[in-house]
Design a protein around this motif. Structure first.
Motif, mmCIF file in Angstrom:
data_model
loop_
_atom_site.group_PDB
_atom_site.id
_atom_site.type_symbol
_atom_site.label_atom_id
_atom_site.label_comp_id
_atom_site.label_asym_id
_atom_site.label_seq_id
_atom_site.Cartn_x
_atom_site.Cartn_y
_atom_site.Cartn_z
ATOM 1 N N GLN A 250 -69.909 59.360 1.650
ATOM 2 C CA GLN A 250 -70.490 59.476 2.977
ATOM 3 C C GLN A 250 -69.700 60.463 3.849
ATOM 4 O OE1 GLN A 250 -72.998 56.896 4.899
ATOM 5 N NE2 GLN A 250 -73.872 57.698 3.012
ATOM 6 N N GLN A 251 -68.406 60.558 3.622
ATOM 7 C CA GLN A 251 -67.612 61.540 4.358
ATOM 8 C C GLN A 251 -68.019 62.951 3.977
ATOM 9 O OE1 GLN A 251 -65.055 61.051 6.883
ATOM 10 N NE2 GLN A 251 -65.766 63.164 7.065
ATOM 11 N N VAL A 252 -68.363 63.156 2.713
ATOM 12 C CA VAL A 252 -68.881 64.462 2.279
ATOM 13 C C VAL A 252 -70.155 64.794 3.045
ATOM 14 C CG1 VAL A 252 -69.869 65.732 0.325
ATOM 15 C CG2 VAL A 252 -67.833 64.310 -0.009
ATOM 16 N N LEU A 253 -71.028 63.808 3.208
ATOM 17 C CA LEU A 253 -72.260 64.004 3.976
ATOM 18 C C LEU A 253 -71.936 64.347 5.424
ATOM 19 C CD1 LEU A 253 -75.349 63.782 4.392
ATOM 20 C CD2 LEU A 253 -75.032 61.314 4.706
ATOM 21 N N ALA A 254 -71.027 63.603 6.030
ATOM 22 C CA ALA A 254 -70.660 63.861 7.421
ATOM 23 C C ALA A 254 -70.091 65.266 7.584
ATOM 24 C CB ALA A 254 -69.654 62.812 7.900
ATOM 25 N N ASP A 255 -69.244 65.682 6.655
ATOM 26 C CA ASP A 255 -68.656 67.029 6.722
ATOM 27 C C ASP A 255 -69.757 68.090 6.624
ATOM 28 O OD1 ASP A 255 -66.180 65.882 6.931
ATOM 29 O OD2 ASP A 255 -65.629 66.206 4.829
ATOM 30 N N ARG A 256 -70.735 67.861 5.772
ATOM 31 C CA ARG A 256 -71.817 68.828 5.594
ATOM 32 C C ARG A 256 -72.622 69.013 6.871
ATOM 33 N NH1 ARG A 256 -75.237 66.849 1.086
ATOM 34 N NH2 ARG A 256 -76.835 66.086 2.519
ATOM 35 N N LEU A 257 -72.758 67.949 7.630
ATOM 36 C CA LEU A 257 -73.572 67.991 8.842
ATOM 37 C C LEU A 257 -72.746 68.208 10.107
ATOM 38 C CD1 LEU A 257 -76.002 65.011 8.106
ATOM 39 C CD2 LEU A 257 -76.194 67.407 7.407
ATOM 40 N N GLY A 258 -71.444 68.356 9.967
ATOM 41 C CA GLY A 258 -70.602 68.471 11.151
ATOM 42 C C GLY A 258 -70.662 67.226 12.006
ATOM 43 N N ALA A 259 -70.825 66.087 11.352
ATOM 44 C CA ALA A 259 -71.007 64.812 12.046
ATOM 45 C C ALA A 259 -69.718 64.004 12.036
ATOM 46 C CB ALA A 259 -72.123 64.008 11.387
#
Length: 295
Positions: A250-259
């Motif tokens: 999920q951190q990978v997802l957050a990093d991808r979205l700048g979230a």
């Protein structure tokens, strides 16, 4: 004589069936003030799962969407595509008349991300609730998809028999019990829950959506490679803190979205059920009315 159209129904309180993106969908609407808040459940998660979130947002405009087949609509008879999901969401935001705060759970997360990538400017804030994410997604073979489609059709026909439908309803309760800290098998079912999970169309749509998972994630991966993410979009990734490996994905997802990622340790997958207060805080933080939830 025709009835009210989608633009009227999204401002009318209650339960409605309408056509968006060429598909029949179900909407649960609470009119109110402020920017619209669109609530999207994951696979087999109907709109009423957000009832505690909606209750906490009394006086605010919320629209919870059920995709084709799940509530009061027929399963269309095929595996859903990412393009279809984006088309439905794009028309929904269009009839709302202004950019929405989108809250997307599980498998609806990729739908919301694809909406932003295909139609930048339609979303003013994004909250992802334990959203689906894969580091590498491969499209399934045609034979595999055909087998899943046959399974969906068999489910549709088999669920017309009461014993099969009852067994499916019990299975749904077991699944929910495993994905929530708050709900247990002994809990009374909420209104309409038994109806939803004994409907042949609902059960067929659940199988079809699960079958479409790999294809939709692969299509999203292709889309990521050809689009850019809007830098000014405020986004939060809320993650159930049940597994270390999942938190890292999920951190990978957050990093991808700048979230910003917020790990919710006392919640399982059904975060809108276990911690509706955190979901509400996340929504209000994106419209500048509350601090973001603490990690």
């Amino acid at each position: 004589m025709t009835g009210p159209g989608p633009a009227d129904l999204v401002r009318t309180p209650g339960s409605h069936v309408t056509r968006l993106g060429g598909r029949d969908v179900h909407l649960l609407v609470q009119p109110g003030q402020g920017p619209p808040v669109v609530l999207l459940g994951g696979c087999a998660v109907p709109s009423y799962a957000f009832r505690r979130v909606v209750a906490a947002l009394t006086g605010r405009w919320t629209v919870a969407l059920d995709r084709p087949g799940l509530v009061e609509t027929a399963w269309p008879g095929h595996l859903p595509t990412l393009a279809e999901e984006v088309g439905t969401l794009a028309e929904l935001v269009d009839v709302l008349g202004e950019p929405a705060v989108v809250v997307a759970h599980s498998m609806a997360g990729p739908h919301a991300e694809a909406l932003v990538r295909r139609h930048p400017g339609t979303v003013r804030g994004l909250v992802l609730l334990d959203a689906s994410v894969e580091r590498s997604a491969e499209p399934p073979h045609a034979a595999t998809e055909e087998a899943w489609l046959r399974a969906s059709r068999v489910t549709l026909e088999g669920a017309r028999f009461a014993p099969v439908a009852s067994a499916a309803s019990v299975a749904a309760r077991v699944m929910v019990w495993g994905q929530s800290r708050r709900l247990h098998l002994a809990n009374a079912q909420p209104p309409r829950a038994r109806e939803v999970f004994t409907r042949p169309d609902s059960l067929a749509s659940v199988v079809a959506e699960q079958a479409a998972y790999a294809s939709q994630l692969a299509d999203l991966q292709d889309l990521i490679g050809t689009t850019t993410w809007p830098e000014d979009l405020r986004s939060l990734v809320l993650t159930a803190g049940t597994r270390t490996g999942w938190v890292r994905k999920q951190q990978v997802l957050a990093d991808r979205l700048g979230a910003r990622q917020v790990v919710v340790d006392d919640s399982r997958h059904l975060m809108m059920v276990d911690r509706p207060d955190v979901v509400v805080d996340a929504i209000l933080s994106l419209v500048g009315e509350r601090d973001a939830p603490a990690a």
